[in-house]
Design an enzyme around this catalytic site. Sequence first.
Site, mmCIF file in Angstrom:
data_model
loop_
_atom_site.group_PDB
_atom_site.id
_atom_site.type_symbol
_atom_site.label_atom_id
_atom_site.label_comp_id
_atom_site.label_asym_id
_atom_site.label_seq_id
_atom_site.Cartn_x
_atom_site.Cartn_y
_atom_site.Cartn_z
ATOM 1 C CB SER A 84 43.726 41.653 88.159
ATOM 2 O OG SER A 84 43.652 41.620 88.951
ATOM 3 C CG ASP A 96 45.752 46.706 94.395
ATOM 4 O OD1 ASP A 96 46.057 45.103 94.873
ATOM 5 O OD2 ASP A 96 45.381 47.048 93.540
ATOM 6 C CG HIS A 105 42.843 43.924 93.262
ATOM 7 N ND1 HIS A 105 44.304 44.617 92.081
ATOM 8 C CD2 HIS A 105 42.733 42.692 92.679
ATOM 9 C CE1 HIS A 105 44.050 43.910 91.663
ATOM 10 N NE2 HIS A 105 43.264 43.085 91.550
#
Length: 248
Positions: free
Chosen positions: A99, A195, A225
């Site tokens: 991320s 996601d 995610h």
Amino acid sequence: MPEFLTTPEGRRIAYHRTTGAGPGIVFCGGFRSDMQGSKAQYLEAWAKSQGRAFVRFDYSGHGESGGDFLDGAIGDWLSDARAVLAALTEGPQILVGSSMGGWISLLLAREQPERLAGFVGIAAAPDFTEDGFWAGFTPAQRAEIEAGRPVDVPSDYEAPYQITPRLIADGRDHLILRSPLPLSVPARFLLGTADTAVSAETTLRLLDHLEGDDIRLTLVKGADHRFSDPECLDLITAAIDDVSRRAG
């Protein structure tokens, strides 16, 4: 218990380091996450089983590191990662960025390409302060930021985020999707189709900006995610193995 590193800026960073063969692996976590997460711990255990050098750490204001999260910004967390790379590793490393850690890792790759042996991005989220938060703000929220006040943003994965004016302003100083970024090492990007934080369009835009001969994207149907169920974790280690072989 973690060990601690004091950065050149005076921040106290918590970390765990495993000694072993190279190229070593450095895991850069996400926004408001910490090194106790499932991906970081799974990768550490895997690295130990392979006899590989591995480092996981908490940015300032995250986990067991010092500082207040709300005081931090992308540039600070980049400096933390830079200090970890300099003080805790030797030789080229495989950067694994999750991320926001994907953004941080790409910034490191841009400024220190000689320290890279390979790259693995897990739901990499470059420029999210601008293209995610700021782009999604209402006029009222933008006015609050411009007046120097933070705003709260809902999250699908945890409590609402408090977004500070400094986070937005500093993020603009570290954008990477506005110009080509050379990435000459083997690179693998992983993304789940479920996601809700990082879209496939964002990831494809990132790949369009990267310049390299060995860059691949794997889309996993139904993964979210977190990308941390057993099958996803196996895909991460397979990607590390792949770039390791090609880096050699």
